[in-house]
Design an enzyme around this catalytic site. Structure first.
Site, PDB file in Angstrom:
ATOM      1  CB  CYS A 117      -0.283  18.489   8.648  1.00 52.74           C
ATOM      2  SG  CYS A 117      -1.667  17.570   7.984  1.00 52.74           S
ATOM      3  CG  HIS A 258       3.093  15.901   8.538  1.00 59.16           C
ATOM      4  ND1 HIS A 258       2.334  15.459   9.588  1.00 59.16           N
ATOM      5  CD2 HIS A 258       2.270  15.948   7.461  1.00 59.16           C
ATOM      6  CE1 HIS A 258       1.099  15.247   9.166  1.00 59.16           C
ATOM      7  NE2 HIS A 258       1.039  15.521   7.888  1.00 59.16           N
ATOM      8  CG  ASN A 288      -1.579  12.858   7.930  1.00 63.15           C
ATOM      9  OD1 ASN A 288      -1.389  13.506   8.956  1.00 63.15           O
ATOM     10  ND2 ASN A 288      -1.642  13.420   6.733  1.00 63.15           N
TER      11      ASN A 288
HETATM   12  N1  ACO Z   1      -7.116   1.832  -2.669  1.00 62.31           N
HETATM   13  C1  ACO Z   1      -7.008   1.422  -3.946  1.00 62.31           C
HETATM   14  N2  ACO Z   1      -6.958   2.279  -4.976  1.00 62.31           N
HETATM   15  C2  ACO Z   1      -6.992   3.592  -4.703  1.00 62.31           C
HETATM   16  C3  ACO Z   1      -7.103   4.081  -3.391  1.00 62.31           C
HETATM   17  C4  ACO Z   1      -7.170   3.147  -2.356  1.00 62.31           C
HETATM   18  N3  ACO Z   1      -7.271   3.497  -1.075  1.00 62.31           N
HETATM   19  N4  ACO Z   1      -7.112   5.436  -3.433  1.00 62.31           N
HETATM   20  C5  ACO Z   1      -7.006   5.781  -4.713  1.00 62.31           C
HETATM   21  N5  ACO Z   1      -6.948   4.683  -5.489  1.00 62.31           N
HETATM   22  C6  ACO Z   1      -6.833   4.575  -6.935  1.00 62.31           C
HETATM   23  C7  ACO Z   1      -7.272   5.830  -7.646  1.00 62.31           C
HETATM   24  O1  ACO Z   1      -8.675   5.836  -7.800  1.00 62.31           O
HETATM   25  C8  ACO Z   1      -6.547   5.695  -8.965  1.00 62.31           C
HETATM   26  O2  ACO Z   1      -7.280   4.821  -9.769  1.00 62.31           O
HETATM   27  P1  ACO Z   1      -7.417   5.113 -11.364  1.00 62.31           P
HETATM   28  O3  ACO Z   1      -6.006   5.099 -11.887  1.00 62.31           O
HETATM   29  O4  ACO Z   1      -8.249   3.972 -11.817  1.00 62.31           O
HETATM   30  O5  ACO Z   1      -8.061   6.455 -11.459  1.00 62.31           O
HETATM   31  C9  ACO Z   1      -5.254   4.994  -8.577  1.00 62.31           C
HETATM   32  O6  ACO Z   1      -5.480   4.423  -7.295  1.00 62.31           O
HETATM   33  C10 ACO Z   1      -4.056   5.901  -8.499  1.00 62.31           C
HETATM   34  O7  ACO Z   1      -4.399   7.034  -7.764  1.00 62.31           O
HETATM   35  P2  ACO Z   1      -3.378   8.189  -7.525  1.00 62.31           P
HETATM   36  O8  ACO Z   1      -4.080   9.321  -6.859  1.00 62.31           O
HETATM   37  O9  ACO Z   1      -2.633   8.450  -8.787  1.00 62.31           O
HETATM   38  O10 ACO Z   1      -2.382   7.486  -6.503  1.00 62.31           O
HETATM   39  P3  ACO Z   1      -1.054   8.069  -5.909  1.00 62.31           P
HETATM   40  O11 ACO Z   1       0.057   7.177  -6.254  1.00 62.31           O
HETATM   41  O12 ACO Z   1      -0.898   9.536  -6.189  1.00 62.31           O
HETATM   42  O13 ACO Z   1      -1.310   7.913  -4.352  1.00 62.31           O
HETATM   43  C11 ACO Z   1      -1.995   9.214  -2.445  1.00 62.31           C
HETATM   44  C12 ACO Z   1      -2.419   8.560  -3.760  1.00 62.31           C
HETATM   45  C13 ACO Z   1      -1.516   8.129  -1.504  1.00 62.31           C
HETATM   46  C14 ACO Z   1      -3.186   9.916  -1.835  1.00 62.31           C
HETATM   47  C15 ACO Z   1      -0.842  10.199  -2.729  1.00 62.31           C
HETATM   48  O14 ACO Z   1      -1.184  11.062  -3.786  1.00 62.31           O
HETATM   49  C16 ACO Z   1      -0.504  10.987  -1.517  1.00 62.31           C
HETATM   50  O15 ACO Z   1      -0.003  10.480  -0.536  1.00 62.31           O
HETATM   51  N6  ACO Z   1      -0.708  12.311  -1.530  1.00 62.31           N
HETATM   52  C17 ACO Z   1      -0.436  13.129  -0.413  1.00 62.31           C
HETATM   53  C18 ACO Z   1      -1.688  13.211   0.355  1.00 62.31           C
HETATM   54  C19 ACO Z   1      -1.497  13.397   1.821  1.00 62.31           C
HETATM   55  O16 ACO Z   1      -0.574  12.953   2.426  1.00 62.31           O
HETATM   56  N7  ACO Z   1      -2.479  14.061   2.393  1.00 62.31           N
HETATM   57  C20 ACO Z   1      -2.554  14.209   3.770  1.00 62.31           C
HETATM   58  C21 ACO Z   1      -2.833  15.586   4.178  1.00 62.31           C
HETATM   59  S1  ACO Z   1      -1.565  16.667   3.723  1.00 62.31           S
HETATM   60  C22 ACO Z   1      -0.300  16.209   4.534  1.00 62.31           C
HETATM   61  O17 ACO Z   1      -0.433  15.713   5.603  1.00 62.31           O
HETATM   62  C23 ACO Z   1       0.988  16.388   3.888  1.00 62.31           C
END
Ligand code: ACO
Length: 331
Positions: A117, A258, A288
């Site tokens: 990214c 980003h 993204n």
């Molecule tokens: N829909 C519904 N529920 C979901 C989904 C979805 N799409 N995805 C995950 N969940 C569930 C999980 O299974 C979990 O369930 P559980 O509590 O029963 O185990 C619950 O939601 C919470 O999951 P978390 O991972 O704690 O959710 P969080 O609030 O951390 O959000 C996310 C997840 C959006 C991926 C966040 O961590 C994030 O944005 N991280 C950065 C990732 C990113 O941007 N990556 C891109 C590449 S790197 C970059 O570009 C910077």
């Protein structure tokens, strides 16, 4: 405010995204998710998905043609093509070479840079170095991705986050007394964290047939670790570039972060004390797009007048590797 005299100006920008829109409501029919979950956790409402016949190089070529037009240059004027991607047409040759052929940029040298990214900040920094050292006059920097091809469409943890697109910029030698152009750049990586965000498909560590048999060819990610590292690293990059140019958040007119997640962007602006209304956001419409994220946002922000000539603009990015960086520019 007295800043370094820039050697490299931004002459033109352009972007291209596929027509097909995939909304959160469409995703509700594909995996166990909801529009509400995706919007509140990420800020994304929809993303663009390429049709099967489209290639990364074609997407990049469309964006590059617009950037060249905006810059008032011909393909033959380009000395170097730098392309940031993690979803190139082939393992080799570089996607930049395919773009060179499609553009007819016959006088250029062309290569890919893999910094996930953070790709566009990396290649723009290299463009500035090539131009400042007199090795090139016009450098075409392109970020382009077909992330839909490396996403597991049955994995709700990742498939809701990504989209396809490409953005391009023409960086050129600035006139001697220019106040416009690149003022500072900062790059960093931390190879101890490779496993937190990666894809093994097409790599040489394990035979591809085995990777596919084990269903490991897709993007894998430890979301919460990535989230924290993204906020800390992007904030560090912003603070460092501001400090070493004797600036504060108030001096920045536009921040182009980003476009990974609105919560990451909000946390960065809170930490670095940049006003929220100065932040360009299009993650709601494109998701993204990795290396394409900043050049798409940059091109759109210039096209719509969100960025105005003479303004101080800061780009900041973070991605797999981990890699991150920032670029300070007077438009
Ligand atoms: N829909 C519904 N529920 C979901 C989904 C979805 N799409 N995805 C995950 N969940 C569930 C999980 O299974 C979990 O369930 P559980 O509590 O029963 O185990 C619950 O939601 C919470 O999951 P978390 O991972 O704690 O959710 P969080 O609030 O951390 O959000 C996310 C997840 C959006 C991926 C966040 O961590 C994030 O944005 N991280 C950065 C990732 C990113 O941007 N990556 C891109 C590449 S790197 C970059 O570009 C910077």
């Amino acid at each position: 405010m007295s800043l370094k005299t820039p050697k490299t100006i931004l002459l033109g920008t352009g972007y291209h995204v596929p027509e097909k829109v995939l909304t959160n409501f469409d995703l509700e029919k594909m995996v166990d998710t909801s529009d509400e979950w995706i919007r509140t956790r990420t800020g994304i409402k929809e993303r663009r998905i390429a049709s099967p016949e489209l290639t990364t190089s074609q997407l990049c070529t469309f964006a590059a043609q617009k950037a060249l037009k905006d810059a008032g240059l011909q393909p033959e004027d380009i000395d170097v093509i730098l392309l940031g991607t993690i979803t190139g047409d082939a393992l080799f040759p570089s996607t930049a070479c395919y773009v060179q052929e499609k553009l007819g940029a016959v006088n250029a040298a062309a290569m890919d840079v893999q910094a996930a990214c953070a790709g566009f900040v990396y290649i723009s920094t290299l463009a500035d170095a090539l131009i400042s050292s007199g090795k090139a006059k016009h450098v075409l920097a392109i970020g382009g991705e077909l992330l839909s091809r490396i996403v597991d469409w049955t994995d709700r943890n990742t498939c809701v986050l990504f989209g396809d697109g490409a953005g391009a910029a023409v960086w050129s030698r600035a006139p001697g007394d220019s106040t416009r152009g690149v003022i500072d750049t900062y790059l960093k990586s931390d190879g101890r964290l490779t496993e937190l965000l990666c894809s093994y498909g097409g790599g040489t560590n394990t035979p591809l047939a085995q990777i596919v048999a084990e269903n490991r060819q897709f993007i894998t990610m430890k979301g919460q670790e990535v989230f924290k590292a993204a906020v800390n690293s992007m904030s560090e990059a912003v603070e460092l570039v501001l400090a070493r140019n004797n600036l504060t958040g108030d001096d920045i007119d536009v921040l182009i972060p980003h476009q990974a997640n609105i919560r990451i962007m909000n946390a960065v602006v809170k930490k670095t004390k940049i006003a929220e209304e100065k932040v360009y956001v299009n993650v709601d419409r494109f998701g993204n797009t990795s290396a394409a994220s900043i050049p798409i946002a940059l091109a759109e922000a210039r096209e719509t007048g969100f960025i105005k000539p003479g303004q101080l603009v800061l780009h900041v990015s973070f991605g797999g590797g981990f890699t991150w960086g920032a670029l300070l520019l007077r438009e």
